[in-house]
Design a protein around this motif. Structure first.
Motif, PDB file in Angstrom:
ATOM      1  N   GLY A 139       0.539   4.014  -2.870  1.00  0.00           N
ATOM      2  CA  GLY A 139       0.113   5.391  -2.588  1.00  0.00           C
ATOM      3  C   GLY A 139       1.143   6.413  -3.036  1.00  0.00           C
ATOM      4  N   TRP A 161       0.811  -1.224   0.000  1.00  0.00           N
ATOM      5  CA  TRP A 161       0.000   0.000   0.000  1.00  0.00           C
ATOM      6  C   TRP A 161       0.837   1.262   0.000  1.00  0.00           C
ATOM      7  N   SER A 220       0.201   9.110  -5.888  1.00  0.00           N
ATOM      8  CA  SER A 220       0.195  10.538  -5.540  1.00  0.00           C
ATOM      9  C   SER A 220       1.291  11.275  -6.309  1.00  0.00           C
TER      10      SER A 220
END
Lengths: 158, 120
Positions: free
Chosen positions: A66, A62, A70
């Motif tokens: 992420g 994760w 992003s």
């Protein structure tokens, strides 16, 4: 002069853009030091997030997921802003685009995490992570670019 | 200490990506982003080797998290793919996404396997 939102293809360096072609000959030490400084900041931020959210080989990465999504959203935003500014400050793209976001996002950890999930006997996780990252990244960069360009156009029209 | 090692690796990796991209672009007059593909594949191969050995925490921080992490990039890869698609080269955009992912995974696999063979 760069047109607003000129179709530069590469945030790292695009040799078809005259400013990019000349930037290293004009002041090589400044450019490379700026990229290095940005790269350090980006890499440390990534390492911090990865350290805070570790995953087992059979788990979904994760943190890196992420980070990459992003980072892709932000490069879309950055490039739209730079295009709007006609390039902006000469050190802005080297620092934020090549350095910070290039150092923050990572392709090697992505590839190795996919491979390690296969090795650990979790092909489902490997394939889900493989596909979700590449599709998510492309959606994120498109969203960052389109939303920012749209906002800047609306502001300019007012 | 780990923070310093990561910083040191990244301080070399990020400019090396920029220099590699420049060098590759100056040799190929192509819209296909060969430079980014090169750093991403090389970085994935090297990280595969480091994970396969496996390297200790010092080498991992310096070469893995720092150097390979900053040498390779997802942001530039995704932006280049977007620009290809928006510029009308949809097939090249699709090819870039597929080739990058396949070659990166293959490189990580080869690097890991090589390291495993080396250590017996």
């Amino acid at each position: 002069m760069a047109e607003p939102l000129d179709p530069r293809t590469d945030p790292d360096v695009d040799l078809r853009v005259p400013v990019d072609r000349g930037e290293l000959t004009a002041r090589p030490a400044t450019i490379l030091a700026t990229i290095a400084a940005g790269g350090v900041l980006g890499a440390l931020a990534r390492a911090g997030l990865q350290h805070a959210a570790t995953h087992p080989p059979t788990g979904f990465p994760w943190a890196t997921f992420g980070i990459n999504l992003s980072g892709c959203l932000l490069i879309g935003v950055l490039m739209a802003v730079l295009g709007h500014l006609g390039g902006g400050h000469p050190l802005l793209r080297p620092f934020l685009g090549v350095g910070v976001l290039g150092g923050f996002t990572t392709f090697s950890t992505y590839a190795v995490d996919v491979q390690q999930a296969f090795v650990a006997g979790a092909p489902g996780i490997a394939l889900a992570y493989l596909a979700a990252t590449v599709l998510g990244a492309l959606v994120a960069v498109g969203l960052g670019d389109a939303a920012t360009a749209g906002l800047l156009r609306r502001r300019a029209a007012r | 200490m780990t923070v310093l090692l990561i910083a040191l690796g990244a301080a070399v990796g990020a400019p090396l990506r920029y220099l590699t991209d420049r060098a590759v672009q100056s040799r190929h007059d192509s819209v296909f982003p060969w430079g980014t593909l090169t750093v991403n594949v090389v970085g994935s191969l090297l990280l595969g080797v480091l994970v396969g050995l496996p390297a200790g925490p010092t080498v991992s921080a310096l070469l893995g998290t720092g150097f390979c992490g900053a040498l390779t990039t997802y942001s530039t890869f995704s932006y280049e793919t977007l620009r290809l698609a928006k510029g009308g080269s949809r097939l090249l955009a699709l090819a870039n996404a597929l080739v990058s992912v396949a070659a990166g995974l293959a490189a990580a696999t080869v690097g890991y396997a090589l390291a495993r063979v080396l250590i017996g």
